[in-house]
Design a protein around this motif. Structure first.
Motif, PDB file in Angstrom:
ATOM      1  N   ASN A 294       6.258  -0.818  29.180  1.00  0.00           N
ATOM      2  CA  ASN A 294       6.600  -1.143  27.794  1.00  0.00           C
ATOM      3  C   ASN A 294       7.741  -0.328  27.231  1.00  0.00           C
ATOM      4  OD1 ASN A 294       4.151  -2.906  27.484  1.00  0.00           O
ATOM      5  ND2 ASN A 294       3.154  -0.956  27.919  1.00  0.00           N
ATOM      6  N   MET A 295       8.009   0.838  27.835  1.00  0.00           N
ATOM      7  CA  MET A 295       9.085   1.674  27.298  1.00  0.00           C
ATOM      8  C   MET A 295      10.445   1.011  27.480  1.00  0.00           C
ATOM      9  SD  MET A 295       8.158   5.680  28.032  1.00  0.00           S
ATOM     10  CE  MET A 295       7.736   5.526  29.769  1.00  0.00           C
ATOM     11  N   LEU A 296      11.295   1.231  26.502  1.00  0.00           N
ATOM     12  CA  LEU A 296      12.658   0.717  26.526  1.00  0.00           C
ATOM     13  C   LEU A 296      13.531   1.675  27.334  1.00  0.00           C
ATOM     14  CD1 LEU A 296      14.361  -1.573  25.077  1.00  0.00           C
ATOM     15  CD2 LEU A 296      14.941   0.175  23.383  1.00  0.00           C
ATOM     16  N   ALA A 297      14.452   1.129  28.094  1.00  0.00           N
ATOM     17  CA  ALA A 297      15.405   1.986  28.800  1.00  0.00           C
ATOM     18  C   ALA A 297      16.242   2.749  27.772  1.00  0.00           C
ATOM     19  CB  ALA A 297      16.300   1.157  29.707  1.00  0.00           C
ATOM     20  N   LEU A 298      16.418   4.036  28.000  1.00  0.00           N
ATOM     21  CA  LEU A 298      17.133   4.886  27.042  1.00  0.00           C
ATOM     22  C   LEU A 298      18.522   4.335  26.737  1.00  0.00           C
ATOM     23  CD1 LEU A 298      17.101   7.503  25.380  1.00  0.00           C
ATOM     24  CD2 LEU A 298      17.894   8.721  27.422  1.00  0.00           C
ATOM     25  N   LYS A 299      19.196   3.797  27.735  1.00  0.00           N
ATOM     26  CA  LYS A 299      20.550   3.281  27.549  1.00  0.00           C
ATOM     27  C   LYS A 299      20.587   2.068  26.615  1.00  0.00           C
ATOM     28  CE  LYS A 299      20.417   0.268  31.659  1.00  0.00           C
ATOM     29  NZ  LYS A 299      20.379  -1.002  30.877  1.00  0.00           N
ATOM     30  N   ASP A 300      19.439   1.420  26.441  1.00  0.00           N
ATOM     31  CA  ASP A 300      19.388   0.223  25.594  1.00  0.00           C
ATOM     32  C   ASP A 300      19.038   0.527  24.138  1.00  0.00           C
ATOM     33  OD1 ASP A 300      19.976  -1.418  27.780  1.00  0.00           O
ATOM     34  OD2 ASP A 300      17.859  -1.642  28.316  1.00  0.00           O
TER      35      ASP A 300
ATOM     36  N   THR B  80      10.531  -1.027   7.194  1.00  0.00           N
ATOM     37  CA  THR B  80      11.445   0.037   6.762  1.00  0.00           C
ATOM     38  C   THR B  80      11.649   1.084   7.843  1.00  0.00           C
ATOM     39  OG1 THR B  80       9.611   1.265   5.767  1.00  0.00           O
ATOM     40  CG2 THR B  80      10.800  -0.275   4.348  1.00  0.00           C
ATOM     41  N   GLY B  81      11.038   0.864   8.999  1.00  0.00           N
ATOM     42  CA  GLY B  81      11.210   1.798  10.108  1.00  0.00           C
ATOM     43  C   GLY B  81      10.833   1.146  11.423  1.00  0.00           C
ATOM     44  N   PHE B  82      11.238   1.797  12.514  1.00  0.00           N
ATOM     45  CA  PHE B  82      11.029   1.248  13.857  1.00  0.00           C
ATOM     46  C   PHE B  82      10.675   2.375  14.813  1.00  0.00           C
ATOM     47  CE2 PHE B  82      13.807  -1.416  11.456  1.00  0.00           C
ATOM     48  CZ  PHE B  82      13.355  -2.694  11.714  1.00  0.00           C
ATOM     49  N   PHE B  83       9.749   2.096  15.719  1.00  0.00           N
ATOM     50  CA  PHE B  83       9.272   3.069  16.688  1.00  0.00           C
ATOM     51  C   PHE B  83       9.524   2.513  18.090  1.00  0.00           C
ATOM     52  CE2 PHE B  83       5.049   5.038  18.399  1.00  0.00           C
ATOM     53  CZ  PHE B  83       5.762   5.936  19.159  1.00  0.00           C
ATOM     54  N   PHE B  84      10.247   3.294  18.891  1.00  0.00           N
ATOM     55  CA  PHE B  84      10.547   2.893  20.264  1.00  0.00           C
ATOM     56  C   PHE B  84      10.174   4.023  21.217  1.00  0.00           C
ATOM     57  CE2 PHE B  84      13.855   1.047  17.505  1.00  0.00           C
ATOM     58  CZ  PHE B  84      13.661  -0.309  17.741  1.00  0.00           C
ATOM     59  N   GLU B  85       9.344   3.730  22.201  1.00  0.00           N
ATOM     60  CA  GLU B  85       9.178   4.689  23.287  1.00  0.00           C
ATOM     61  C   GLU B  85      10.272   4.387  24.309  1.00  0.00           C
ATOM     62  OE1 GLU B  85       4.712   6.338  23.189  1.00  0.00           O
ATOM     63  OE2 GLU B  85       5.016   4.585  24.434  1.00  0.00           O
ATOM     64  N   VAL B  86      11.013   5.430  24.697  1.00  0.00           N
ATOM     65  CA  VAL B  86      12.180   5.262  25.552  1.00  0.00           C
ATOM     66  C   VAL B  86      12.116   6.244  26.719  1.00  0.00           C
ATOM     67  CG1 VAL B  86      13.666   4.400  23.700  1.00  0.00           C
ATOM     68  CG2 VAL B  86      13.535   6.859  24.115  1.00  0.00           C
ATOM     69  N   HIS B  87      12.808   5.874  27.788  1.00  0.00           N
ATOM     70  CA  HIS B  87      12.792   6.687  29.011  1.00  0.00           C
ATOM     71  C   HIS B  87      14.052   6.347  29.796  1.00  0.00           C
ATOM     72  CE1 HIS B  87      11.372   8.293  32.878  1.00  0.00           C
ATOM     73  NE2 HIS B  87      10.321   8.811  32.265  1.00  0.00           N
ATOM     74  N   PRO B  88      14.687   7.341  30.422  1.00  0.00           N
ATOM     75  CA  PRO B  88      15.894   7.025  31.199  1.00  0.00           C
ATOM     76  C   PRO B  88      15.622   6.122  32.398  1.00  0.00           C
ATOM     77  CG  PRO B  88      15.247   9.325  31.471  1.00  0.00           C
ATOM     78  CD  PRO B  88      14.429   8.787  30.350  1.00  0.00           C
TER      79      PRO B  88
ATOM     80  N   ILE C  86       0.834  -1.206   0.000  1.00  0.00           N
ATOM     81  CA  ILE C  86       0.000   0.000   0.000  1.00  0.00           C
ATOM     82  C   ILE C  86       0.867   1.254   0.000  1.00  0.00           C
ATOM     83  CG2 ILE C  86      -1.829   1.242   1.235  1.00  0.00           C
ATOM     84  CD1 ILE C  86      -2.537  -1.488   2.554  1.00  0.00           C
ATOM     85  N   VAL C  87       1.895   1.274   0.861  1.00  0.00           N
ATOM     86  CA  VAL C  87       2.825   2.411   0.955  1.00  0.00           C
ATOM     87  C   VAL C  87       4.243   1.866   1.099  1.00  0.00           C
ATOM     88  CG1 VAL C  87       1.143   4.001   1.987  1.00  0.00           C
ATOM     89  CG2 VAL C  87       2.568   2.572   3.475  1.00  0.00           C
ATOM     90  N   PRO C  88       5.254   2.616   0.702  1.00  0.00           N
ATOM     91  CA  PRO C  88       6.629   2.114   0.798  1.00  0.00           C
ATOM     92  C   PRO C  88       7.206   2.129   2.205  1.00  0.00           C
ATOM     93  CG  PRO C  88       6.599   4.277  -0.243  1.00  0.00           C
ATOM     94  CD  PRO C  88       5.173   3.863  -0.093  1.00  0.00           C
ATOM     95  N   THR C  89       6.663   2.969   3.100  1.00  0.00           N
ATOM     96  CA  THR C  89       7.216   3.083   4.444  1.00  0.00           C
ATOM     97  C   THR C  89       6.292   2.419   5.455  1.00  0.00           C
ATOM     98  OG1 THR C  89       8.329   5.169   3.910  1.00  0.00           O
ATOM     99  CG2 THR C  89       7.991   4.673   6.240  1.00  0.00           C
ATOM    100  N   VAL C  90       6.765   1.319   6.024  1.00  0.00           N
ATOM    101  CA  VAL C  90       6.009   0.591   7.051  1.00  0.00           C
ATOM    102  C   VAL C  90       6.888   0.450   8.284  1.00  0.00           C
ATOM    103  CG1 VAL C  90       4.883  -1.574   7.676  1.00  0.00           C
ATOM    104  CG2 VAL C  90       4.588  -0.633   5.379  1.00  0.00           C
ATOM    105  N   ILE C  91       6.383   0.960   9.385  1.00  0.00           N
ATOM    106  CA  ILE C  91       7.138   1.054  10.627  1.00  0.00           C
ATOM    107  C   ILE C  91       6.620   0.023  11.624  1.00  0.00           C
ATOM    108  CG2 ILE C  91       7.588   2.587  12.612  1.00  0.00           C
ATOM    109  CD1 ILE C  91       7.385   4.909  10.530  1.00  0.00           C
ATOM    110  N   MET C  92       7.524  -0.564  12.384  1.00  0.00           N
ATOM    111  CA  MET C  92       7.142  -1.474  13.458  1.00  0.00           C
ATOM    112  C   MET C  92       7.185  -0.739  14.789  1.00  0.00           C
ATOM    113  SD  MET C  92       6.227  -4.526  14.258  1.00  0.00           S
ATOM    114  CE  MET C  92       5.697  -4.971  15.917  1.00  0.00           C
ATOM    115  N   ASP C  93       6.051  -0.664  15.443  1.00  0.00           N
ATOM    116  CA  ASP C  93       5.988  -0.080  16.782  1.00  0.00           C
ATOM    117  C   ASP C  93       6.367  -1.179  17.771  1.00  0.00           C
ATOM    118  OD1 ASP C  93       5.313   0.912  19.270  1.00  0.00           O
ATOM    119  OD2 ASP C  93       3.521   1.952  18.567  1.00  0.00           O
ATOM    120  N   CYS C  94       7.619  -1.161  18.167  1.00  0.00           N
ATOM    121  CA  CYS C  94       8.172  -2.272  18.936  1.00  0.00           C
ATOM    122  C   CYS C  94       7.794  -2.242  20.411  1.00  0.00           C
ATOM    123  CB  CYS C  94       9.694  -2.277  18.813  1.00  0.00           C
ATOM    124  SG  CYS C  94      10.272  -2.375  17.111  1.00  0.00           S
ATOM    125  N   THR C  95       7.328  -1.109  20.905  1.00  0.00           N
ATOM    126  CA  THR C  95       6.991  -1.012  22.331  1.00  0.00           C
ATOM    127  C   THR C  95       5.491  -1.135  22.585  1.00  0.00           C
ATOM    128  OG1 THR C  95       7.329   1.383  22.048  1.00  0.00           O
ATOM    129  CG2 THR C  95       9.036   0.166  23.182  1.00  0.00           C
TER     130      THR C  95
END
Length: 252
Positions: free
Chosen positions: A236-242, A217-225, A175-184
């Protein structure tokens, strides 16, 4: 510059200090890895489980804080909008407007986002297949939108759980060329935590690498220190250091 689309940032705007901490790390990652990470944070979490949950600073203050990040750090910005009247103001600050999964069929919201002229990133609803997303894309393009991204974030699996059908990624790439995975968000257990959404952060890296195998073609990460102390989506958020080690794995 690597052309992989990466979106990262805290779930919600908690403070200017938090935005600075995350933005500084993203700038360092971009410089080291040749990425162009788009900074994301929500000015209002309008879909929290409980009315007592923290929502954020609101439209006016939140957009000003995001504009400050853009000016100070030179990062591209995205945020989610929940109502059509928010699109114009958000489009004056943001490079990408994100449409929340629950709202991906809201015609007025999609049309308003399209009219800003900005990239529109539509998150696939938890109740839709990847192929169903051609209709939200059509609404944006027929309303004057120039570029649309789609984001996979899992499907409802009974009560209080999600499962990811990775076949949705190649289906949406038709449908579109850019498909992102929301990993969190895809590791959430919605409303399973006595008035809040919980989840399984430990599966975030596997979600990313599996999505890569299916052609994301893309990735989405919610991150927090300090994600466990985050005011929204803490589990669900990924540690910023990771974040940097994981992006290195994706790029490898």
């Amino acid at each position: 510059m690597n052309d992989l689309k990466i979106i990262a940032g805290p779930c919600v705007i908690e403070s200017a200090e938090l935005l600075d901490t995350v933005a500084q790390e993203l700038v360092m990652i971009n410089a080291e890895l040749g990425t162009d990470i788009i900074f994301k944070a929500s000015f209002d979490k309008a879909n929290r489980t409980s009315i007592h949950s923290f929502r954020g600073p609101g439209l006016e203050k939140g957009l000003q804080m995001l504009a400050d990040v853009k000016e100070k750090y030179g990062l591209r910005i995205t945020t989610d909008i929940h109502e059509s009247w928010q699109a114009k103001a958000a489009g004056e600050v943001c490079d990408v407007l994100q449409i929340p999964a629950f709202l991906c069929r809201q015609t007025d919201l999609l049309v308003a986002a399209a009219k800003t002229g900005k990239i529109v990133n539509i998150k696939k609803a938890q109740f839709l297949s990847g192929r169903d997303m051609r209709y939200p894309v059509e609404k944006v393009l027929d309303s004057g939108g120039q570029e649309v991204w789609l984001t996979e974030r899992g499907n409802c699996f009974g009560y209080n759980n999600l499962v990811v059908d990775f076949r949705n990624i190649p289906d949406m790439k038709e449908i579109v060329p850019t498909v992102i995975m929301d990993c969190t968000h895809s590791v959430q257990r919605p409303s399973a935590g006595d008035g809040k959404t919980v989840g399984d952060r430990k599966f975030v890296p596997a979600m990313a690498l599996a999505a890569k195998a299916f052609g994301a073609t893309g990735f989405f990460f919610e991150v927090h220190p300090d994600p466990d102390r985050g005011l929204s989506d803490a589990a669900n958020m990924l540690a910023l250091k990771d974040l940097k080690p994981l992006i290195k794995k994706i790029l490898a």
